[in-house]
Design a protein around this motif. Structure first.
Motif, PDB file in Angstrom:
ATOM      1  N   UNK A 105      10.021   6.934  -2.833  1.00  0.00           N
ATOM      2  CA  UNK A 105      10.143   5.610  -3.445  1.00  0.00           C
ATOM      3  C   UNK A 105      11.429   4.929  -3.001  1.00  0.00           C
ATOM      4  N   UNK A 106      12.537   5.659  -3.032  1.00  0.00           N
ATOM      5  CA  UNK A 106      13.848   5.085  -2.721  1.00  0.00           C
ATOM      6  C   UNK A 106      14.095   4.900  -1.232  1.00  0.00           C
ATOM      7  N   UNK A 107      13.277   5.495  -0.389  1.00  0.00           N
ATOM      8  CA  UNK A 107      13.464   5.368   1.061  1.00  0.00           C
ATOM      9  C   UNK A 107      13.382   3.923   1.530  1.00  0.00           C
ATOM     10  N   UNK A 108      12.763   3.048   0.763  1.00  0.00           N
ATOM     11  CA  UNK A 108      12.576   1.649   1.138  1.00  0.00           C
ATOM     12  C   UNK A 108      13.711   0.754   0.649  1.00  0.00           C
ATOM     13  N   UNK A 109      14.770   1.346   0.062  1.00  0.00           N
ATOM     14  CA  UNK A 109      15.816   0.564  -0.594  1.00  0.00           C
ATOM     15  C   UNK A 109      17.185   0.753   0.064  1.00  0.00           C
ATOM     16  N   UNK A 110      17.944  -0.337   0.123  1.00  0.00           N
ATOM     17  CA  UNK A 110      19.332  -0.298   0.584  1.00  0.00           C
ATOM     18  C   UNK A 110      20.174   0.509  -0.389  1.00  0.00           C
ATOM     19  N   UNK A 111      21.264   1.067   0.092  1.00  0.00           N
ATOM     20  CA  UNK A 111      22.197   1.766  -0.798  1.00  0.00           C
ATOM     21  C   UNK A 111      22.771   0.829  -1.849  1.00  0.00           C
ATOM     22  N   UNK A 112      22.929  -0.452  -1.489  1.00  0.00           N
ATOM     23  CA  UNK A 112      23.518  -1.426  -2.412  1.00  0.00           C
ATOM     24  C   UNK A 112      22.469  -2.263  -3.146  1.00  0.00           C
ATOM     25  N   UNK A 113      21.305  -1.703  -3.353  1.00  0.00           N
ATOM     26  CA  UNK A 113      20.206  -2.398  -4.022  1.00  0.00           C
ATOM     27  C   UNK A 113      20.587  -2.780  -5.456  1.00  0.00           C
ATOM     28  N   UNK A 114      20.017  -3.873  -5.902  1.00  0.00           N
ATOM     29  CA  UNK A 114      20.151  -4.327  -7.283  1.00  0.00           C
ATOM     30  C   UNK A 114      18.744  -4.561  -7.812  1.00  0.00           C
ATOM     31  N   UNK A 165       0.842  -1.204   0.000  1.00  0.00           N
ATOM     32  CA  UNK A 165       0.000   0.000   0.000  1.00  0.00           C
ATOM     33  C   UNK A 165       0.878   1.254   0.000  1.00  0.00           C
ATOM     34  N   UNK A 166       1.933   1.272   0.824  1.00  0.00           N
ATOM     35  CA  UNK A 166       2.867   2.403   0.835  1.00  0.00           C
ATOM     36  C   UNK A 166       3.586   2.514  -0.508  1.00  0.00           C
ATOM     37  N   UNK A 167       4.009   1.367  -1.037  1.00  0.00           N
ATOM     38  CA  UNK A 167       4.704   1.311  -2.323  1.00  0.00           C
ATOM     39  C   UNK A 167       3.845   1.965  -3.407  1.00  0.00           C
ATOM     40  N   UNK A 168       2.562   1.601  -3.458  1.00  0.00           N
ATOM     41  CA  UNK A 168       1.639   2.184  -4.438  1.00  0.00           C
ATOM     42  C   UNK A 168       1.530   3.690  -4.240  1.00  0.00           C
ATOM     43  N   UNK A 169       1.316   4.126  -3.005  1.00  0.00           N
ATOM     44  CA  UNK A 169       1.182   5.561  -2.727  1.00  0.00           C
ATOM     45  C   UNK A 169       2.456   6.320  -3.095  1.00  0.00           C
ATOM     46  N   UNK A 187       4.856   5.432  -5.293  1.00  0.00           N
ATOM     47  CA  UNK A 187       5.015   5.500  -6.747  1.00  0.00           C
ATOM     48  C   UNK A 187       4.045   6.508  -7.351  1.00  0.00           C
ATOM     49  N   UNK A 188       2.814   6.508  -6.894  1.00  0.00           N
ATOM     50  CA  UNK A 188       1.817   7.410  -7.474  1.00  0.00           C
ATOM     51  C   UNK A 188       2.091   8.871  -7.125  1.00  0.00           C
ATOM     52  N   UNK A 189       2.919   9.108  -6.103  1.00  0.00           N
ATOM     53  CA  UNK A 189       3.325  10.477  -5.764  1.00  0.00           C
ATOM     54  C   UNK A 189       4.417  10.986  -6.711  1.00  0.00           C
ATOM     55  N   UNK A 230      17.670   5.666 -13.196  1.00  0.00           N
ATOM     56  CA  UNK A 230      16.770   4.884 -14.055  1.00  0.00           C
ATOM     57  C   UNK A 230      15.316   5.292 -13.826  1.00  0.00           C
ATOM     58  N   UNK A 231      14.897   5.336 -12.565  1.00  0.00           N
ATOM     59  CA  UNK A 231      13.506   5.682 -12.287  1.00  0.00           C
ATOM     60  C   UNK A 231      13.188   7.128 -12.651  1.00  0.00           C
ATOM     61  N   UNK A 232      14.143   8.043 -12.483  1.00  0.00           N
ATOM     62  CA  UNK A 232      13.919   9.438 -12.885  1.00  0.00           C
ATOM     63  C   UNK A 232      13.680   9.512 -14.387  1.00  0.00           C
ATOM     64  N   UNK A 233      14.483   8.782 -15.154  1.00  0.00           N
ATOM     65  CA  UNK A 233      14.298   8.756 -16.612  1.00  0.00           C
ATOM     66  C   UNK A 233      12.947   8.141 -16.975  1.00  0.00           C
ATOM     67  N   UNK A 234      12.558   7.089 -16.257  1.00  0.00           N
ATOM     68  CA  UNK A 234      11.277   6.457 -16.517  1.00  0.00           C
ATOM     69  C   UNK A 234      10.108   7.378 -16.222  1.00  0.00           C
ATOM     70  N   UNK A 235      10.174   8.102 -15.106  1.00  0.00           N
ATOM     71  CA  UNK A 235       9.094   9.031 -14.765  1.00  0.00           C
ATOM     72  C   UNK A 235       9.038  10.197 -15.746  1.00  0.00           C
ATOM     73  N   UNK A 236      10.193  10.588 -16.277  1.00  0.00           N
ATOM     74  CA  UNK A 236      10.203  11.646 -17.288  1.00  0.00           C
ATOM     75  C   UNK A 236       9.562  11.156 -18.586  1.00  0.00           C
TER      76      UNK A 236
END
Length: 121
Positions: free
Chosen positions: A25-34, A11-15, A17-19, A60-66
């Motif tokens: 979005x990135x707050x839920x990810x480790x610095x070393x995420x793959x 539910x948080x993930x959806x909210x 992303x939709x924001x 990547x996500x910034x380019x995708x949102x653009x």
């Protein structure tokens, strides 16, 4: 992972992303995420389809949102694993997608997107 915890995360993930707020979005990810996705290949041209690290994931996500400014997700179903979850969702054009996320220390450390027959962009 408990199914209720997985549902709350989804539910948080959806909210988030939709924001379209990359910090949220990135707050839920480790610095070393793959993260791997066919969309990475489509957007970047890199056949590996994987980004490593939070900075690369942000780019990547910034380019995708653009490219897709009206991007929206609707969670359809959530499943829980030992240290992972699957979020089945629909995008703004009705495309069906699944995201599989694995956690370490409460943060996403690996993930991948999987697409079905319906167009995803």
């Amino acid at each position: 992972m408990d199914l209720d915890v997985a549902r709350r995360f989804a539910a948080r993930w959806q909210d988030d992303w939709n924001s379209h707020d990359l910090d949220r979005i990135l707050a839920h990810h480790h610095d070393d995420v793959s993260f791997s996705s066919p969309m990475i290949t489509r957007l970047t041209g890199d056949p590996a389809g994987t980004v490593h690290g939070k900075a690369a994931l942000r780019a990547y996500w910034a380019a995708g949102l653009e490219k897709i400014p009206d991007l929206r997700f609707e969670v359809i179903d959530v499943r829980a694993g030992v240290d992972s979850l699957v979020i089945d969702h629909r995008n703004q054009i009705g495309g069906r997608l699944s995201e599989v996320l694995t956690f370490r220390d409460g943060l996403v450390v690996t993930g991948f997107g999987a697409y079905g027959e319906t167009a995803a962009d």
